[in-house]
Design a protein around this motif. Structure first.
Motif, PDB file in Angstrom:
ATOM      1  N   VAL A 120       0.840  -1.204   0.000  1.00  0.00           N
ATOM      2  CA  VAL A 120       0.000   0.000   0.000  1.00  0.00           C
ATOM      3  C   VAL A 120       0.872   1.250   0.000  1.00  0.00           C
ATOM      4  CG1 VAL A 120      -1.897  -1.123   1.249  1.00  0.00           C
ATOM      5  CG2 VAL A 120      -0.165   0.153   2.526  1.00  0.00           C
ATOM      6  N   ARG A 121       0.311   2.317  -0.547  1.00  0.00           N
ATOM      7  CA  ARG A 121       0.817   3.665  -0.322  1.00  0.00           C
ATOM      8  C   ARG A 121      -0.270   4.430   0.409  1.00  0.00           C
ATOM      9  NH1 ARG A 121       3.050   3.404  -5.638  1.00  0.00           N
ATOM     10  NH2 ARG A 121       1.203   4.440  -6.454  1.00  0.00           N
ATOM     11  N   ALA A 122       0.083   5.067   1.520  1.00  0.00           N
ATOM     12  CA  ALA A 122      -0.905   5.752   2.340  1.00  0.00           C
ATOM     13  C   ALA A 122      -0.323   7.037   2.899  1.00  0.00           C
ATOM     14  CB  ALA A 122      -1.377   4.837   3.472  1.00  0.00           C
ATOM     15  N   SER A 123      -1.192   7.860   3.471  1.00  0.00           N
ATOM     16  CA  SER A 123      -0.769   9.173   3.947  1.00  0.00           C
ATOM     17  C   SER A 123       0.109   9.098   5.181  1.00  0.00           C
ATOM     18  CB  SER A 123      -1.993  10.036   4.245  1.00  0.00           C
ATOM     19  OG  SER A 123      -2.799   9.411   5.248  1.00  0.00           O
ATOM     20  N   ASP A 124      -0.074   8.047   6.000  1.00  0.00           N
ATOM     21  CA  ASP A 124       0.732   7.928   7.213  1.00  0.00           C
ATOM     22  C   ASP A 124       0.803   6.466   7.636  1.00  0.00           C
ATOM     23  OD1 ASP A 124      -1.705   7.346   8.674  1.00  0.00           O
ATOM     24  OD2 ASP A 124      -2.051   9.500   8.832  1.00  0.00           O
ATOM     25  N   GLU A 125       1.580   6.210   8.675  1.00  0.00           N
ATOM     26  CA  GLU A 125       1.802   4.844   9.131  1.00  0.00           C
ATOM     27  C   GLU A 125       0.518   4.176   9.590  1.00  0.00           C
ATOM     28  OE1 GLU A 125       4.017   1.529   9.481  1.00  0.00           O
ATOM     29  OE2 GLU A 125       4.874   3.463   8.895  1.00  0.00           O
ATOM     30  N   ALA A 126      -0.312   4.908  10.303  1.00  0.00           N
ATOM     31  CA  ALA A 126      -1.552   4.321  10.817  1.00  0.00           C
ATOM     32  C   ALA A 126      -2.469   3.882   9.678  1.00  0.00           C
ATOM     33  CB  ALA A 126      -2.265   5.320  11.722  1.00  0.00           C
ATOM     34  N   ALA A 127      -2.593   4.732   8.655  1.00  0.00           N
ATOM     35  CA  ALA A 127      -3.452   4.391   7.517  1.00  0.00           C
ATOM     36  C   ALA A 127      -2.888   3.186   6.769  1.00  0.00           C
ATOM     37  CB  ALA A 127      -3.585   5.581   6.578  1.00  0.00           C
ATOM     38  N   ALA A 128      -1.555   3.136   6.601  1.00  0.00           N
ATOM     39  CA  ALA A 128      -0.941   2.018   5.900  1.00  0.00           C
ATOM     40  C   ALA A 128      -1.167   0.711   6.634  1.00  0.00           C
ATOM     41  CB  ALA A 128       0.557   2.275   5.726  1.00  0.00           C
ATOM     42  N   GLN A 129      -0.958   0.708   7.948  1.00  0.00           N
ATOM     43  CA  GLN A 129      -1.125  -0.520   8.716  1.00  0.00           C
ATOM     44  C   GLN A 129      -2.588  -0.950   8.765  1.00  0.00           C
ATOM     45  OE1 GLN A 129       1.338  -2.447   9.579  1.00  0.00           O
ATOM     46  NE2 GLN A 129       2.778  -0.916   8.758  1.00  0.00           N
ATOM     47  N   ALA A 130      -3.499   0.018   8.831  1.00  0.00           N
ATOM     48  CA  ALA A 130      -4.924  -0.321   8.825  1.00  0.00           C
ATOM     49  C   ALA A 130      -5.313  -0.982   7.503  1.00  0.00           C
ATOM     50  CB  ALA A 130      -5.761   0.932   9.067  1.00  0.00           C
ATOM     51  N   ALA A 131      -4.786  -0.463   6.406  1.00  0.00           N
ATOM     52  CA  ALA A 131      -5.091  -1.039   5.094  1.00  0.00           C
ATOM     53  C   ALA A 131      -4.519  -2.440   4.970  1.00  0.00           C
ATOM     54  CB  ALA A 131      -4.549  -0.142   3.991  1.00  0.00           C
ATOM     55  N   LEU A 132      -3.262  -2.623   5.402  1.00  0.00           N
ATOM     56  CA  LEU A 132      -2.664  -3.951   5.343  1.00  0.00           C
ATOM     57  C   LEU A 132      -3.446  -4.945   6.197  1.00  0.00           C
ATOM     58  CD1 LEU A 132       1.117  -2.974   5.525  1.00  0.00           C
ATOM     59  CD2 LEU A 132      -0.100  -3.866   3.527  1.00  0.00           C
ATOM     60  N   GLY A 133      -3.914  -4.480   7.353  1.00  0.00           N
ATOM     61  CA  GLY A 133      -4.728  -5.354   8.202  1.00  0.00           C
ATOM     62  C   GLY A 133      -6.032  -5.738   7.535  1.00  0.00           C
ATOM     63  N   SER A 134      -6.681  -4.785   6.860  1.00  0.00           N
ATOM     64  CA  SER A 134      -7.945  -5.091   6.180  1.00  0.00           C
ATOM     65  C   SER A 134      -7.725  -6.053   5.031  1.00  0.00           C
ATOM     66  CB  SER A 134      -8.599  -3.798   5.676  1.00  0.00           C
ATOM     67  OG  SER A 134      -7.853  -3.237   4.605  1.00  0.00           O
ATOM     68  N   GLY A 135      -6.569  -5.904   4.327  1.00  0.00           N
ATOM     69  CA  GLY A 135      -6.265  -6.833   3.242  1.00  0.00           C
ATOM     70  C   GLY A 135      -6.029  -8.238   3.747  1.00  0.00           C
ATOM     71  N   THR A 136      -5.331  -8.359   4.870  1.00  0.00           N
ATOM     72  CA  THR A 136      -5.092  -9.673   5.460  1.00  0.00           C
ATOM     73  C   THR A 136      -6.404 -10.330   5.870  1.00  0.00           C
ATOM     74  OG1 THR A 136      -2.961  -8.875   6.279  1.00  0.00           O
ATOM     75  CG2 THR A 136      -3.812 -10.907   7.249  1.00  0.00           C
ATOM     76  N   GLU A 137      -7.279  -9.556   6.486  1.00  0.00           N
ATOM     77  CA  GLU A 137      -8.583 -10.089   6.891  1.00  0.00           C
ATOM     78  C   GLU A 137      -9.390 -10.536   5.680  1.00  0.00           C
ATOM     79  OE1 GLU A 137     -10.567  -7.151   9.180  1.00  0.00           O
ATOM     80  OE2 GLU A 137      -9.085  -7.151  10.806  1.00  0.00           O
ATOM     81  N   ALA A 138      -9.328  -9.741   4.596  1.00  0.00           N
ATOM     82  CA  ALA A 138     -10.085 -10.097   3.393  1.00  0.00           C
ATOM     83  C   ALA A 138      -9.596 -11.405   2.799  1.00  0.00           C
ATOM     84  CB  ALA A 138      -9.977  -8.980   2.356  1.00  0.00           C
TER      85      ALA A 138
END
Length: 515
Positions: A74-92
């Motif tokens: 992912v590319r995201a605005s900050d660390e929190a957004a990046a980790q949240a996205a990676l977590g959602s992808g893992t869950e998916a």
């Protein structure tokens, strides 16, 4: 969205295989997270790593990931957004494969042979693996006596020819590669719609072409016996129509099939004639987009568009569909009245490649040269000359590398339309909305606000077509209503949308009723 000051992060999940559908779902889920500018889920195969490198995720980021490893990026605005996205992808990823309960006695199969042992009555294997492994899996399925739906793409034409030759020898179908749609005995495979059973059998070397004609037959109360998708290259000289011929022969002998409808993107004329020769006892209609006139066997007629083909097949089995152009001319006249004089071109943003071909055929005949990334005429590719009509197939490879197909996630299409559609020369924005299993749960809901924005304040008129059956999970009527409420002119068929677009751009409302 600009990537300035955005951070790039990856998560590698070792020894975790995901098929293409799960990768697309994970990519879509991550892309939809707040403050994410780009996301991708790929297997770390050579082609997957190449795609990631093109997005700036090189070896220094990916490290030692191998072909059996899953990479979420992912590319995201900050660390929190990046980790949240990676977590959602893992869950998916893991949500797509239900966990075993404690009472499960049999573990999920990890090989095709084991799957056959657990499901001895199975007759079809769906192969959805990276292209470099797909042919081997398909051969294994044939060895087990199974028909094959080869959903994977990036299979070489030489491998396809070999698979289909072997399938012919074994009396088995090889549907694909890149076979997005089939409906066998009422069961939808791939990007299929929820269509009723009926007397028309469909053979299609065109994924959204198969969806379009089967959905129309459903909405007209006719239905289909089977829809056999054979892959877009089947009617080429190299493949020779091997599976189309086999599919026609099967339907010709099927007591439930009273008419056969063949659909293809531009085929080899020689191969097309050979395929039609397989219709020996069942009346048939063929829509070979862009092929032109050709001599056909007795009992077979040609139709110019998907609409014409579906109408002819419906009439062969005694149905009388209502006029597809009813009420469109008045809407076209209203659209023309609201259009600035400087606007005279059509810009199309398609998720269905076959529908893009059909629109090029219609608009090219009525308005002149049309340019596309997937052109009907080879010399009409991009970049297009200024002031010309441009129709884009946004499901083509150059638009889906590292991103979900627009049927699954409309984000990329929205970005392109926001950037391009308000060009002062554009009179009509033309697009499709494809429903069915595997498509976005509410595509019209995602598109409608942007389409209303595009057409506001004297902007171009929007002509849309919803490809779907009444009982599709997204709700056909609800999807149409969302677009109509956004100010779109919504037509009954994809062909009718192209006619309406041509009528508006040329200020000739009579073209809305053309055939």
């Amino acid at each position: 969205m600009s990537t300035t000051n955005h951070i790039a992060r990856v998560r590698i999940v070792r020894d975790t295989y995901c098929d293409s559908l799960r990768l697309l779902v994970a990519t879509s889920v991550m892309s939809e997270q707040e403050d994410v500018s780009w996301a991708g889920a790929v297997m770390a195969t050579p082609s997957g790593l190449e795609n990631l490198a093109a997005e700036g995720f090189g070896e220094e980021v990916i490290g030692t990931a191998g072909s059996n490893d899953l990479v979420l990026a992912v590319r995201a605005s900050d660390e929190a957004a990046a980790q949240a996205a990676l977590g959602s992808g893992t869950e998916a990823v893991y949500a797509q494969a239900p966990a075993e309960s404690e009472g499960d006695a049999v573990a999920p199969p990890r090989t095709l042979r084991r799957a056959v042992e657990q499901m001895p009555d199975a007759t079809v294997a769906i192969v959805s693996v990276p292209g470099e492994y797909a042919a081997l899996e398909a051969h294994q399925a044939l060895s087990e006596g199974l028909h094959v739906l080869l959903f994977s793409d990036n299979v070489s034409i030489e491998e396809e020819a070999e698979l289909k030759k072997r399938g012919n020898e074994l009396g088995l179908l090889v549907m694909g590669p890149g076979a997005g749609t089939s409906v066998i005995s009422g069961t939808g495979l791939g990007f299929a719609n929820s269509v009723r059973r009926g007397p028309v059998g469909v053979v299609a070397a065109a994924g959204t072409g198969a969806q379009e004609v089967s959905a129309l037959l459903d909405r007209w109360g006719v239905g289909v016996s089977h829809v056999i998708g054979v892959g877009g290259r089947d009617l080429s000289e190299h493949i020779g129509g091997r599976m189309a011929k086999a599919a026609v022969r099967m339907l010709d002998k099927d007591p439930e099939t009273k008419a056969i409808l063949l659909v293809s993107k531009p085929p080899s004329q020689t191969v097309a004639r050979e395929v039609l020769g397989q219709c020996t006892s069942t009346p048939a209609v063929a829509t070979f987009l862009g092929l032109g006139d050709m001599e056909t066997p007795s009992g077979v007629r040609l139709a110019r568009t998907l609409e014409d083909g579906a109408l002819a097949a419906a009439r062969l089995v005694g149905a009388t569909p209502t006029a597809t152009s009813e009420g469109v001319r008045r809407q076209v006249e209203d659209a023309i009245a609201a259009l600035g004089e400087e606007r005279h071109t059509v810009r199309g943003y398609y998720s269905g490649g076959t529908l893009c071909y059909e629109a090029q055929l219609i608009i090219g005949e009525l308005l002149g040269d049309v340019y596309s990334n997937e052109p009907l005429l080879h010399d009409h590719t991009l970049p297009a000359p200024p002031g010309t009509h441009v129709l884009l197939d946004l499901g083509a490879e150059e638009y889906t590398v590292g991103r979900p197909h627009p049927m699954i996630d409309p984000t990329a299409r929205l970005e392109i339309m926001r950037r391009e559609a308000r060009d002062p020369e554009v009179a009509v924005v033309l697009l499709d909305v494809v429903l069915g299993y595997g498509s976005h749960e509410d595509p019209a809901g995602q598109l409608a606000p942007v389409l209303a924005e595009i057409s506001a304040d004297g902007g171009p008129r929007v002509v849309a077509y919803v490809l779907g059956a009444d009982t599709d999970p997204q709700g056909y009527a609800r999807q149409r209503a969302a677009l109509e409420q956004a100010g779109c002119l919504v037509t009954e068929t994809a062909a009718r949308a192209a006619y309406a677009a041509a009528a508006i751009a040329s200020r000739r409302p009579e073209l809305a009723e053309a055939h």
